[in-house]
Design an enzyme around this catalytic site. Structure first.
Site, PDB file in Angstrom:
ATOM      1  N   ASN A   1      28.534  10.477  24.418  1.00  0.00           N
ATOM      2  CA  ASN A   1      26.852  10.411  24.692  1.00  0.00           C
ATOM      3  C   ASN A   1      26.488   9.157  25.217  1.00  0.00           C
ATOM      4  O   ASN A   1      26.750   8.524  24.582  1.00  0.00           O
ATOM      5  CB  ASN A   1      26.376  11.460  23.689  1.00  0.00           C
ATOM      6  CG  ASN A   1      24.554  11.299  24.489  1.00  0.00           C
ATOM      7  OD1 ASN A   1      23.755  10.851  24.653  1.00  0.00           O
ATOM      8  ND2 ASN A   1      24.283  13.118  24.228  1.00  0.00           N
TER       9      ASN A   1
ATOM     10  N   CYS B   1      25.788  21.640  29.289  1.00  0.00           N
ATOM     11  CA  CYS B   1      26.615  21.895  29.032  1.00  0.00           C
ATOM     12  C   CYS B   1      27.681  22.646  28.997  1.00  0.00           C
ATOM     13  O   CYS B   1      28.466  23.102  29.993  1.00  0.00           O
ATOM     14  CB  CYS B   1      27.447  21.176  27.433  1.00  0.00           C
ATOM     15  SG  CYS B   1      26.774  18.928  28.142  1.00  0.00           S
TER      16      CYS B   1
ATOM     17  N   GLU C   1      29.588  16.054  26.663  1.00  0.00           N
ATOM     18  CA  GLU C   1      30.263  17.107  27.717  1.00  0.00           C
ATOM     19  C   GLU C   1      30.427  16.097  29.180  1.00  0.00           C
ATOM     20  O   GLU C   1      31.793  16.533  29.674  1.00  0.00           O
ATOM     21  CB  GLU C   1      29.970  18.187  27.523  1.00  0.00           C
ATOM     22  CG  GLU C   1      30.227  18.845  26.088  1.00  0.00           C
ATOM     23  CD  GLU C   1      28.888  18.581  25.450  1.00  0.00           C
ATOM     24  OE1 GLU C   1      28.731  17.991  25.591  1.00  0.00           O
ATOM     25  OE2 GLU C   1      28.553  19.510  24.391  1.00  0.00           O
TER      26      GLU C   1
ATOM     27  N   ASP D   1      17.094  14.229  23.312  1.00  0.00           N
ATOM     28  CA  ASP D   1      18.552  15.308  23.401  1.00  0.00           C
ATOM     29  C   ASP D   1      18.579  16.505  23.903  1.00  0.00           C
ATOM     30  O   ASP D   1      19.475  16.721  25.084  1.00  0.00           O
ATOM     31  CB  ASP D   1      19.263  13.926  22.452  1.00  0.00           C
ATOM     32  CG  ASP D   1      20.784  13.954  23.372  1.00  0.00           C
ATOM     33  OD1 ASP D   1      20.964  12.722  24.123  1.00  0.00           O
ATOM     34  OD2 ASP D   1      21.501  14.957  23.459  1.00  0.00           O
TER      35      ASP D   1
ATOM     36  N   CYS E   1      24.739  22.031  24.751  1.00  0.00           N
ATOM     37  CA  CYS E   1      23.711  22.419  25.392  1.00  0.00           C
ATOM     38  C   CYS E   1      23.636  23.289  26.138  1.00  0.00           C
ATOM     39  O   CYS E   1      24.549  24.038  26.719  1.00  0.00           O
ATOM     40  CB  CYS E   1      22.800  21.418  24.970  1.00  0.00           C
ATOM     41  SG  CYS E   1      23.221  20.715  27.123  1.00  0.00           S
TER      42      CYS E   1
ATOM     43  N   HIS F   1      25.068  13.816  28.329  1.00  0.00           N
ATOM     44  CA  HIS F   1      25.565  13.738  27.271  1.00  0.00           C
ATOM     45  C   HIS F   1      27.606  14.104  26.865  1.00  0.00           C
ATOM     46  O   HIS F   1      27.906  13.510  28.033  1.00  0.00           O
ATOM     47  CB  HIS F   1      25.403  15.940  26.948  1.00  0.00           C
ATOM     48  CG  HIS F   1      24.209  15.601  26.746  1.00  0.00           C
ATOM     49  ND1 HIS F   1      24.023  17.350  25.770  1.00  0.00           N
ATOM     50  CD2 HIS F   1      23.484  15.551  26.583  1.00  0.00           C
ATOM     51  CE1 HIS F   1      22.447  17.119  26.536  1.00  0.00           C
ATOM     52  NE2 HIS F   1      22.254  16.138  26.739  1.00  0.00           N
TER      53      HIS F   1
ATOM     54  N   SER G   1      28.403  21.360  19.529  1.00  0.00           N
ATOM     55  CA  SER G   1      27.899  22.640  20.099  1.00  0.00           C
ATOM     56  C   SER G   1      27.701  22.422  21.151  1.00  0.00           C
ATOM     57  O   SER G   1      26.371  21.812  21.791  1.00  0.00           O
ATOM     58  CB  SER G   1      26.647  23.622  19.223  1.00  0.00           C
ATOM     59  OG  SER G   1      26.598  24.881  19.645  1.00  0.00           O
TER      60      SER G   1
HETATM   61 ZN   LIG Z   1      24.939  19.155  26.472  1.00  0.00          ZN
END
Ligand SMILES: [Zn+2]
Length: 148
Positions: free
Chosen positions: A42, A85, A55, A145, A82, A53, A80
């Site tokens: 991130n 992503c 990912e 975030d 978001c 982020h 996990s």
């Molecule tokens: Zn994300």
């Protein structure tokens, strides 16, 4: 699966993010044959970025690729994913998402499953501890975030 090179890379990336004072989430994109296509963490704080982020960083660092490169690929991420992503994983038809933990944040796992993705949650201790510490120390950054 905790010893998969992709997951090890994702955890290393999360540690880097923490060391830089950023959000401690890491990710790695691994092709069907096991090659790490890209990895990242991130970068919202470090780059003043709205979208990087972990990912998205891993996807970005993988560069522009043909659709075939994502076929059968796995996204490893320490937390996990978001909605953004999750959407990126679906867009690029990534086959499997391996998640470090979902206790500190539960993202789009059901959506991923509904779209035929394999979802694995490792409930990884270090991933949980890094996020717990960050959320406790910098709640305002964390809320930013996740769009809260
Ligand atoms: Zn994300």
């Amino acid at each position: 699966m905790e010893s998969d090179p992709g997951f090890v890379a994702a955890v290393e990336e999360a540690r880097k993010g923490a060391a830089e004072g950023g959000v401690p989430i890491g990710a790695a994109l691994v092709s069907k044959d096991g090659t790490i296509l890209g990895r990242g963490h991130n970068m919202r704080v470090q780059n003043g970025s709205a979208t990087l982020h972990a990912e998205m960083s891993a996807l970005e660092n993988s560069g522009r690729l043909p659709a075939s490169a994502y076929a059968g690929a796995t996204m490893y991420t320490t937390l996990s994913p978001c909605d953004m992503c999750t959407g990126a994983c679906i867009l690029y038809k990534i086959k499997r998402v391996v998640i470090g933990e979902n206790k500190n944040f539960l993202g789009g796992e059901e959506y991923l499953k509904n779209r035929g993705k394999e979802v694995v949650v490792l409930d990884h201790k270090e991933c949980k501890q890094m996020m717990e510490k960050f959320i406790k120390e910098k709640p305002e950054l964390w809320n930013e975030d996740i769009g809260v």
